[in-house]
Design a protein around this motif. Sequence first.
Motif, PDB file in Angstrom:
ATOM      1  N   ARG A 184       3.850 -10.126  -5.193  1.00 54.12           N
ATOM      2  CA  ARG A 184       3.523  -8.778  -4.705  1.00 54.12           C
ATOM      3  C   ARG A 184       2.309  -8.254  -5.446  1.00 54.12           C
ATOM      4  O   ARG A 184       2.246  -8.326  -6.667  1.00 54.12           O
ATOM      5  CB  ARG A 184       4.689  -7.817  -4.924  1.00 54.12           C
ATOM      6  CG  ARG A 184       5.789  -8.009  -3.947  1.00 54.12           C
ATOM      7  CD  ARG A 184       6.756  -6.828  -3.956  1.00 54.12           C
ATOM      8  NE  ARG A 184       7.684  -7.010  -2.864  1.00 54.12           N
ATOM      9  CZ  ARG A 184       7.457  -6.651  -1.620  1.00 54.12           C
ATOM     10  NH1 ARG A 184       6.354  -6.016  -1.304  1.00 54.12           N
ATOM     11  NH2 ARG A 184       8.332  -6.889  -0.683  1.00 54.12           N
ATOM     12  N   PHE A 185       1.386  -7.708  -4.671  1.00 50.43           N
ATOM     13  CA  PHE A 185       0.186  -7.086  -5.225  1.00 50.43           C
ATOM     14  C   PHE A 185      -0.004  -5.735  -4.549  1.00 50.43           C
ATOM     15  O   PHE A 185       0.352  -5.560  -3.382  1.00 50.43           O
ATOM     16  CB  PHE A 185      -1.053  -7.951  -4.964  1.00 50.43           C
ATOM     17  CG  PHE A 185      -0.949  -9.335  -5.536  1.00 50.43           C
ATOM     18  CD1 PHE A 185      -1.175  -9.550  -6.880  1.00 50.43           C
ATOM     19  CD2 PHE A 185      -0.622 -10.406  -4.727  1.00 50.43           C
ATOM     20  CE1 PHE A 185      -1.071 -10.834  -7.415  1.00 50.43           C
ATOM     21  CE2 PHE A 185      -0.519 -11.685  -5.252  1.00 50.43           C
ATOM     22  CZ  PHE A 185      -0.735 -11.900  -6.590  1.00 50.43           C
ATOM     23  N   GLU A 206      11.051   0.885  -2.051  1.00 43.29           N
ATOM     24  CA  GLU A 206      11.244  -0.136  -3.076  1.00 43.29           C
ATOM     25  C   GLU A 206      12.547  -0.910  -2.881  1.00 43.29           C
ATOM     26  O   GLU A 206      12.586  -2.128  -3.045  1.00 43.29           O
ATOM     27  CB  GLU A 206      11.194   0.480  -4.481  1.00 43.29           C
ATOM     28  CG  GLU A 206       9.823   0.981  -4.889  1.00 43.29           C
ATOM     29  CD  GLU A 206       9.482   2.379  -4.350  1.00 43.29           C
ATOM     30  OE1 GLU A 206      10.358   3.030  -3.714  1.00 43.29           O
ATOM     31  OE2 GLU A 206       8.342   2.812  -4.546  1.00 43.29           O
ATOM     32  N   ARG A 207      13.607  -0.190  -2.523  1.00 44.67           N
ATOM     33  CA  ARG A 207      14.902  -0.866  -2.317  1.00 44.67           C
ATOM     34  C   ARG A 207      14.796  -1.865  -1.163  1.00 44.67           C
ATOM     35  O   ARG A 207      15.275  -2.993  -1.260  1.00 44.67           O
ATOM     36  CB  ARG A 207      15.994   0.159  -2.026  1.00 44.67           C
ATOM     37  CG  ARG A 207      17.359  -0.472  -1.847  1.00 44.67           C
ATOM     38  CD  ARG A 207      18.455   0.598  -1.640  1.00 44.67           C
ATOM     39  NE  ARG A 207      19.752  -0.010  -1.533  1.00 44.67           N
ATOM     40  CZ  ARG A 207      20.242  -0.549  -0.415  1.00 44.67           C
ATOM     41  NH1 ARG A 207      19.530  -0.542   0.697  1.00 44.67           N
ATOM     42  NH2 ARG A 207      21.448  -1.093  -0.403  1.00 44.67           N
ATOM     43  N   ASP A 219      12.698  -9.354  -0.786  1.00 45.51           N
ATOM     44  CA  ASP A 219      12.388 -10.371  -1.794  1.00 45.51           C
ATOM     45  C   ASP A 219      13.604 -11.240  -2.086  1.00 45.51           C
ATOM     46  O   ASP A 219      13.490 -12.467  -2.212  1.00 45.51           O
ATOM     47  CB  ASP A 219      11.900  -9.712  -3.083  1.00 45.51           C
ATOM     48  CG  ASP A 219      10.531  -9.074  -2.935  1.00 45.51           C
ATOM     49  OD1 ASP A 219       9.903  -9.212  -1.859  1.00 45.51           O
ATOM     50  OD2 ASP A 219      10.089  -8.417  -3.902  1.00 45.51           O
ATOM     51  N   THR A 220      14.772 -10.624  -2.185  1.00 50.33           N
ATOM     52  CA  THR A 220      16.006 -11.377  -2.428  1.00 50.33           C
ATOM     53  C   THR A 220      16.283 -12.330  -1.269  1.00 50.33           C
ATOM     54  O   THR A 220      16.636 -13.494  -1.484  1.00 50.33           O
ATOM     55  CB  THR A 220      17.196 -10.413  -2.629  1.00 50.33           C
ATOM     56  OG1 THR A 220      16.929  -9.597  -3.766  1.00 50.33           O
ATOM     57  CG2 THR A 220      18.492 -11.169  -2.841  1.00 50.33           C
ATOM     58  N   GLY A 266       0.836  -1.196   0.000  1.00 45.80           N
ATOM     59  CA  GLY A 266       0.000   0.000   0.000  1.00 45.80           C
ATOM     60  C   GLY A 266       0.866   1.239   0.000  1.00 45.80           C
ATOM     61  O   GLY A 266       2.038   1.211  -0.383  1.00 45.80           O
ATOM     62  N   ASP A 267       0.290   2.325   0.455  1.00 43.24           N
ATOM     63  CA  ASP A 267       1.001   3.603   0.482  1.00 43.24           C
ATOM     64  C   ASP A 267       2.279   3.546   1.321  1.00 43.24           C
ATOM     65  O   ASP A 267       3.241   4.247   1.025  1.00 43.24           O
ATOM     66  CB  ASP A 267       0.085   4.702   1.023  1.00 43.24           C
ATOM     67  CG  ASP A 267      -1.063   5.018   0.075  1.00 43.24           C
ATOM     68  OD1 ASP A 267      -0.912   4.747  -1.146  1.00 43.24           O
ATOM     69  OD2 ASP A 267      -2.095   5.519   0.542  1.00 43.24           O
ATOM     70  N   SER A 268       2.286   2.718   2.343  1.00 43.05           N
ATOM     71  CA  SER A 268       3.458   2.662   3.217  1.00 43.05           C
ATOM     72  C   SER A 268       4.691   2.115   2.498  1.00 43.05           C
ATOM     73  O   SER A 268       5.809   2.264   2.982  1.00 43.05           O
ATOM     74  CB  SER A 268       3.169   1.812   4.454  1.00 43.05           C
ATOM     75  OG  SER A 268       2.979   0.465   4.090  1.00 43.05           O
ATOM     76  N   HIS A 269       4.503   1.503   1.332  1.00 42.73           N
ATOM     77  CA  HIS A 269       5.638   0.945   0.591  1.00 42.73           C
ATOM     78  C   HIS A 269       6.252   1.936  -0.388  1.00 42.73           C
ATOM     79  O   HIS A 269       7.308   1.667  -0.945  1.00 42.73           O
ATOM     80  CB  HIS A 269       5.214  -0.325  -0.156  1.00 42.73           C
ATOM     81  CG  HIS A 269       5.056  -1.496   0.757  1.00 42.73           C
ATOM     82  ND1 HIS A 269       6.028  -2.447   0.930  1.00 42.73           N
ATOM     83  CD2 HIS A 269       4.038  -1.853   1.577  1.00 42.73           C
ATOM     84  CE1 HIS A 269       5.617  -3.344   1.801  1.00 42.73           C
ATOM     85  NE2 HIS A 269       4.409  -3.002   2.212  1.00 42.73           N
ATOM     86  N   ARG A 270       5.601   3.070  -0.579  1.00 43.57           N
ATOM     87  CA  ARG A 270       6.176   4.078  -1.471  1.00 43.57           C
ATOM     88  C   ARG A 270       7.473   4.596  -0.884  1.00 43.57           C
ATOM     89  O   ARG A 270       7.545   4.943   0.297  1.00 43.57           O
ATOM     90  CB  ARG A 270       5.200   5.223  -1.685  1.00 43.57           C
ATOM     91  CG  ARG A 270       4.052   4.807  -2.558  1.00 43.57           C
ATOM     92  CD  ARG A 270       3.309   5.997  -3.127  1.00 43.57           C
ATOM     93  NE  ARG A 270       2.216   5.495  -3.947  1.00 43.57           N
ATOM     94  CZ  ARG A 270       0.939   5.645  -3.648  1.00 43.57           C
ATOM     95  NH1 ARG A 270       0.578   6.319  -2.584  1.00 43.57           N
ATOM     96  NH2 ARG A 270       0.017   5.140  -4.433  1.00 43.57           N
TER      97      ARG A 270
END
Length: 121
Positions: free
Chosen positions: A92-93, A73-74, A80-81, A66-70
Amino acid sequence: MERTLPRRVVLARRHRNSPTKAEGLLWELLRKRRIDGFQFRRQYPVGPYFADFFCVHARVAVEVDGDSHRGRERRDRLRDTFFRRRGIAVLRFTNDQVEEHAQHVIATIRAALRSSSPLTQ
């Protein structure tokens, strides 16, 4: 004598008890083995991270951004790695995808579960 819970447990409980609208909707679709009998857990700890939803058996993590992920990204790529290096598939959605196209999201998760599960290989 009161027992002090680890910080990770407190954080996981907090996130489970106050999900976003999209997380709540997705949980209703995933819980109680509703997708082909696969069991998901919410806010499941994996190393130093938490997976929003995690199927232990198929080793599939589902993240709802959601917005908290803006601007994070890094950090999300690092997470994810970390997961992938441990054999965990990551899906991811966005909140909008879950809220507006829930059936497509479920179809994508179902496909990942089938390809990741040792029972279907």
